[in-house]
Design a protein around this motif. Sequence first.
Motif, short mmCIF file in Angstrom:
data_model
loop_
_atom_site.label_atom_id
_atom_site.label_comp_id
_atom_site.label_asym_id
_atom_site.label_seq_id
_atom_site.Cartn_x
_atom_site.Cartn_y
_atom_site.Cartn_z
N ALA A 233 0.83 -1.21 0.00
CA ALA A 233 0.00 0.00 0.00
C ALA A 233 0.86 1.26 0.00
CB ALA A 233 -0.93 -0.01 1.22
N LEU A 234 2.06 1.15 0.57
CA LEU A 234 3.01 2.26 0.53
C LEU A 234 3.88 2.19 -0.73
CD1 LEU A 234 4.27 2.03 4.24
CD2 LEU A 234 2.34 3.36 3.36
N LEU A 235 4.29 0.98 -1.06
CA LEU A 235 5.23 0.78 -2.16
C LEU A 235 4.63 1.07 -3.53
CD1 LEU A 235 8.13 -0.11 -2.74
CD2 LEU A 235 7.30 -2.47 -2.84
N GLY A 236 3.34 0.75 -3.71
CA GLY A 236 2.71 0.94 -5.01
C GLY A 236 2.70 2.39 -5.44
N TRP A 237 2.32 3.28 -4.54
CA TRP A 237 2.27 4.71 -4.88
C TRP A 237 3.68 5.23 -5.14
CZ3 TRP A 237 -2.46 7.72 -4.11
CH2 TRP A 237 -2.33 9.05 -4.52
N CYS A 238 4.62 4.80 -4.29
CA CYS A 238 6.01 5.24 -4.45
C CYS A 238 6.59 4.80 -5.79
CB CYS A 238 6.85 4.69 -3.29
SG CYS A 238 8.56 5.29 -3.27
N ALA A 239 6.21 3.60 -6.23
CA ALA A 239 6.74 3.07 -7.50
C ALA A 239 6.23 3.86 -8.70
CB ALA A 239 6.35 1.60 -7.64
N SER A 247 -0.99 11.11 3.08
CA SER A 247 -2.39 11.42 3.42
C SER A 247 -3.34 10.34 2.91
CB SER A 247 -2.78 12.77 2.83
OG SER A 247 -2.02 13.80 3.40
N ALA A 248 -2.96 9.67 1.81
CA ALA A 248 -3.78 8.58 1.29
C ALA A 248 -3.21 7.22 1.63
CB ALA A 248 -3.91 8.72 -0.23
N CYS A 249 -1.89 7.09 1.56
CA CYS A 249 -1.27 5.76 1.72
C CYS A 249 -1.30 5.27 3.17
CB CYS A 249 0.17 5.79 1.22
SG CYS A 249 0.31 6.01 -0.56
N LEU A 250 -1.13 6.18 4.12
CA LEU A 250 -1.13 5.73 5.52
C LEU A 250 -2.50 5.18 5.95
CD1 LEU A 250 0.52 5.38 8.06
CD2 LEU A 250 -0.08 7.73 8.73
N PRO A 251 -3.62 5.88 5.67
CA PRO A 251 -4.93 5.27 5.97
C PRO A 251 -5.16 3.96 5.23
CG PRO A 251 -5.20 7.60 5.46
CD PRO A 251 -3.78 7.25 5.14
N LEU A 252 -4.68 3.89 3.97
CA LEU A 252 -4.83 2.67 3.19
C LEU A 252 -4.04 1.53 3.82
CD1 LEU A 252 -6.04 1.52 0.51
CD2 LEU A 252 -3.83 2.06 -0.56
N TYR A 253 -2.83 1.83 4.27
CA TYR A 253 -1.97 0.83 4.91
C TYR A 253 -2.60 0.32 6.21
CZ TYR A 253 2.27 -1.11 7.09
OH TYR A 253 3.19 -1.92 7.71
N LEU A 254 -3.09 1.24 7.04
CA LEU A 254 -3.72 0.84 8.31
C LEU A 254 -5.00 0.04 8.06
CD1 LEU A 254 -3.20 4.15 10.35
CD2 LEU A 254 -1.89 2.02 10.51
N GLY A 305 -10.67 3.92 7.51
CA GLY A 305 -9.42 4.22 6.83
C GLY A 305 -9.59 4.31 5.32
N LEU A 306 -10.38 3.42 4.75
CA LEU A 306 -10.62 3.46 3.31
C LEU A 306 -11.36 4.74 2.91
CD1 LEU A 306 -11.66 -0.25 2.57
CD2 LEU A 306 -9.48 0.86 2.05
N THR A 307 -12.29 5.18 3.75
CA THR A 307 -13.00 6.43 3.48
C THR A 307 -12.05 7.62 3.51
OG1 THR A 307 -15.01 5.51 4.47
CG2 THR A 307 -14.90 7.90 4.23
N ALA A 308 -11.14 7.63 4.51
CA ALA A 308 -10.16 8.72 4.61
C ALA A 308 -9.23 8.73 3.40
CB ALA A 308 -9.37 8.57 5.90
N ALA A 309 -8.80 7.55 2.96
CA ALA A 309 -7.93 7.46 1.79
C ALA A 309 -8.64 7.97 0.54
CB ALA A 309 -7.47 6.02 1.58
N GLY A 310 -9.92 7.63 0.40
CA GLY A 310 -10.69 8.10 -0.75
C GLY A 310 -10.87 9.60 -0.75
N MET A 311 -11.10 10.18 0.42
CA MET A 311 -11.26 11.63 0.51
C MET A 311 -9.95 12.34 0.17
SD MET A 311 -13.63 11.87 3.94
CE MET A 311 -13.68 13.66 3.91
#
Length: 407
Positions: A233-239, A247-254, A305-311
Motif C-alpha cells: 500500500a506504501l510501495l505501489g504509490w512510491c513506485a 495522506s492517502a497511503c497511511l490510511p490505506l496501509y492501516l 481508513g478506506l474512506t479517509a484514503a478516498g477523501m
Amino acid sequence: MLIRTICGRFKPATCAVIYQRLSMSQQQQLQLLQSHSWQCHRLKHNPLIQTRSSSSQTEDHKNQPKIQVQNNQVITKNLLHEIRTALSPYARLMRLDRPIGTYLLFWPCAWSIALSANAGCWPDFTMLGLFATGALIMRGAGCTINDLWDKDIDAKVERTRTRPLACGEVTQFDAIVFLSAQLSLGLLVLLQLNLESILLGACSLGLVVTYPLMKRITYWPQLVLGMAFNWGALLGWCATQGSVFWSACLPLYLSGICWTIVYDTIYAHQDKVDDLQIGIKSTALKFGENTKLWLSGFTASMLSGLTAAGMACDQTLPYYAAVGIVGAHLTQQIYSLNIDNPTDCAKKFFSNHQVGLILFLGIVLGTLLKPKDQKSNNTNLTSGSLPQLQQTTGSLMQISNKHEVLR
C-alpha cells in the motif's frame, strides 16, 4: 546449486532406464540386421521360402518407425513424470497449489497503484504486472521462511504435517538453497523500480523474516503479518510517483492491516486446538468467544481508513460504493462465521479474495470518473511543496534584480 538440488530428487534408476530405452532402437536395428542376414542365408539355400522371407522383411521395415515413435513417447512421458515428481515439493513449499496468499499480498499493491493513477486514466498495467510477479515470488519466499522456522511445529499440527519440510520431502539445506533463489528473483523484480521504492521495499524484509517468531512470543502475530502483507500500500504509490503520498497511503496501509487481522484471525481458528497443545499464540486464542466483536471493530476501522484514503484522493461515487460493498461482505463473513468449524473458517478466509477485487474495481472506476481537467492528486500533493519552493525562489530573484537596478 539449485538445479543440482532439484535434479538430485530423481530416482536413482531413472537415468539407467532412460539410457536403456534410448538405446533400444540401436539394439533393434542390430537384431533386424542379423535377422536380415539369416534370411538371406535361408533364401540362398531354400528358394521355396524366398517369397515368404521377402514379405516378412517388408513388414519389419514398416513396423520399425512405429516402434521408434512408441519408444520416444514412453521416454517423454516418463521423463515428464520424473520432472513433476522432483518439482512438486518445491511448488508446495511456496504454496503454488494455494494461490490465495498471493492474491491477498497483491491487492494492497493494486489498490495503491490504482489510487495513484491520474484523473480519468487507467492504472499502470505494467506496474500491476510487475507487482503481481513480485507478490507471487515473495509470498513463496515468505512461506519458505515460515516453514523453515516452523518445521518441528508443523509436524505436530494436523493441517500442516504434510508440508514438504515437516514430512521430510525437502531437507533444510535444500529449502535454504531454494529460498536463496526466490529472494534473488524478488530482488530482480524490485530493481525494476525507482531508487526510493527499492529502499522502501527492502525495509519490509525484516517483517517477513520475523513474523514466524511472533507466534511464539505474542498473541498478536496477525498484526505483524498485516504490517508485512500490506507494505505494498506504501510501495505501489512510491513506485508510480517517486514518493509516498502519506495522506492517502497511511490510511490505506492501516486499513489493510485491520483487514489482515480479520481474515487471518478467521484462518487461525482452524488450528486453535493444536495451537493450545503446542503453545502457539494467535489472535484467535486471544479473542476467544469474543472473536466476532473484535473483528467487527477491526472492520469498522478498516472502512474508516478506506474512506479517509478516498477523501484524500478526491475519489468519486464508485469508490465509496465499493467500500460499502466491502463492508457488507465482511459483515456477512463475521456474523455467519462458525469459529468451531474449520471448514467454515477456511471458506470465509478464501472469500477475502473477493474483498480485494471489489475494492480494486471501485478504485479504478472511481478514478476513471474523475474529470480529466482536474489536477491529479499524485502530482499536486506528493510534490506539492515543489511549486511553492519555485515560486518563492522566483520572487526572491525578482526582488534581488530590482535592488540591483535601484543601485
